[in-house]
Design a protein around this motif. Sequence first.
Motif, short mmCIF file in Angstrom:
data_model
loop_
_atom_site.label_atom_id
_atom_site.label_comp_id
_atom_site.label_asym_id
_atom_site.label_seq_id
_atom_site.Cartn_x
_atom_site.Cartn_y
_atom_site.Cartn_z
N GLY A 19 0.78 -1.23 0.00
CA GLY A 19 0.00 0.00 0.00
C GLY A 19 0.81 1.28 0.00
O GLY A 19 0.26 2.36 0.17
N ASN A 44 -5.90 6.34 1.09
CA ASN A 44 -4.48 6.16 0.83
C ASN A 44 -4.09 7.07 -0.34
O ASN A 44 -4.55 6.86 -1.47
CB ASN A 44 -4.17 4.70 0.48
N ARG A 50 -2.59 5.37 -3.53
CA ARG A 50 -3.37 4.43 -4.32
C ARG A 50 -4.71 5.02 -4.71
O ARG A 50 -5.25 5.88 -4.00
CB ARG A 50 -3.65 3.14 -3.52
#
Length: 215
Positions: A154, A197, A200
Amino acid sequence: MRGAAKNELTRPFVARTFRRQLGIAAMRSLDVARNGVLPVSQAPLAARGPRPGAAELGVPESRRLTLTARALTVAYRSGRATPSAVLDAVLREARAFSEQRLGAFCAFSEEAARRAAAESDERYRSGAALGPLDGVIVPVKEEMAVAGLPTRLGTNVESSLPAAKDSVVVERLRRAGAVIPGHTAMTEYGMSPLGGNTSRAMPRNPHNAAHLAGG
């Protein structure tokens, strides 16, 4: 820093530095009375109640890929579907969902997945299916190594080099016949419960694409 944390000589220095920067070392000087009283019961606290109107939301409309793993293998054995056809649908719909900001995949391992699906097709044709996961499509979160894809957890800090081999869980899934189409996105190092995030394109809430889906 990651290499220093693994090195036997530099690990103690890294640990001391982190303890100092995070204030952990300073906690030792606090008055014991500040600790407060520990609860006698270890029972979890009750969470907040359901949000008003949540019951009326229902399940978002979907015309896609609602079969369970068991239903898929039944369809494979009867010849009504093949792993390759299902994989085609999964890849097509995953990309369509990404265009709607609802997609969960951050990387695809399409070539390897197509090979695995074709091998599964042949096993079902010959009556030699491996078991209840043979031909079932199993996405894997990007914290698990998948050969040919970088294991990025991530974040963009980790190496972008592709993994040389599968993690144990992925290797066992493949051995059972599962088809791994790629990595799904996660919060950075799995540290956020909110689902956001900045590194992402995270999947959005299917009821309202202006909201995140949650952790």
